[in-house]
Design an enzyme around this catalytic site. Sequence first.
Site, mmCIF file in Angstrom:
data_model
loop_
_atom_site.group_PDB
_atom_site.id
_atom_site.type_symbol
_atom_site.label_atom_id
_atom_site.label_comp_id
_atom_site.label_asym_id
_atom_site.label_seq_id
_atom_site.Cartn_x
_atom_site.Cartn_y
_atom_site.Cartn_z
ATOM 1 C CG ASN A 134 33.587 45.256 52.899
ATOM 2 O OD1 ASN A 134 34.539 45.890 53.345
ATOM 3 N ND2 ASN A 134 33.281 45.236 51.616
ATOM 4 C CE LYS A 159 36.431 43.069 43.806
ATOM 5 N NZ LYS A 159 36.132 44.004 42.692
ATOM 6 C CE1 TYR A 176 32.549 28.865 46.840
ATOM 7 C CE2 TYR A 176 33.195 26.562 46.970
ATOM 8 C CZ TYR A 176 32.316 27.578 47.293
ATOM 9 O OH TYR A 176 31.208 27.312 48.073
ATOM 10 C CG ASN A 227 26.129 40.808 43.517
ATOM 11 O OD1 ASN A 227 25.636 39.680 43.530
ATOM 12 N ND2 ASN A 227 27.403 41.024 43.293
#
Length: 328
Positions: free
Chosen positions: A100, A92, A146, A33
């Site tokens: 996912n 996330k 993290y 991304n």
Amino acid sequence: MKRILITGAAGFLGSHLCDRFIAEGYHVIAMDNLITGDLKNIEHLFRHENFEYYHHDVTKFVHVPDKLDYILHFASPASPIDYLKIPIQTLKVGALGTHNLLGLAKEKNARILIASTSEVYGDPLVHPQTEEYYGNVNTIGPRGVYDEAKRFQESITMAYHRFHGLETRIVRIFNTYGPRMRLNDGRVIPAFMGQALRGEDLTVFGDGSQTRSFCYVDDQVEGIYRLLLSDYELPVNIGNPHEITIRDFAEEIIKLTGTDQKIVYKPLPKDDPMQRQPDITKAREILGWEPKVGREEGMKKTFDYFKTLSREDLERKEHRDFSQRNRR
Ligand code: UDP
């Protein structure tokens, strides 16, 4: 032809993995991304017929058409400066993103390797760090976003392995360096090399007695490649056990770059681990792997890369403007 999905493909490690799997004759599906990645790192692959790129945030549902044999999950901010700037994204991508991708691996019956980190050991009380050590992490410190995301990532990966019988691999990556590191990500090697090239003094945090052990990227990629193709499901440390204090390392960089910079001392960041050295017995025994590139050779190659950057790149404070985006 084997098809492999690589997330974080435009990042430092991700891009080198794309190169390796293309060279091995795989069809590579690259995903990023671009929050911390840069298309410059993979643009040379765009004309390759076995390479495709998806601009996608893996914390959202991930769809890949057709069959998939392997997944490498390397999407994540990976420097202390990034965790501070984009802490929620860091959590996330390690948690939701991994979920996912595990779901995708299950759907496609693919083997998945996830990029974990020596940060799961926190500020370690065991030295060198073996895979059996549970770690010493401050859950609520600046690095916690993290470290805990990566710890959760390991847990959910093992749960998918045990509960769903998914083929999983976990690599615990220790400090790794080489060409395509982001100049201003705050990590010590680009920081020192950028300072040397700009003619600035080298900033050592604390008194510089903390240690790290630096692994050249080609060695790291070889270890990851072997682990993916092995049949070992538990975490494996991949790193170079050759340990050095940050102060001595700064001296080495001054010598290497042939500059007459001085060392200046700055406050030690919170929860900065005092020592870090991988125990690589497992990697040696299970993968027949050990690092081959010494620090002198690796640092020279890395410095040669930084020397190719433009003056404008060197002067720019940030490669990315984090302020407007990625606040969710
Ligand atoms: N460090 C330093 N000067 C810098 C940047 C980093 O002395 O300009 C130190 C940092 O405090 C840490 C070590 O170098 O002790 C390695 O830092 P890095 O961020 O590269 O990796 P990590 O701490 O995640 O291992």
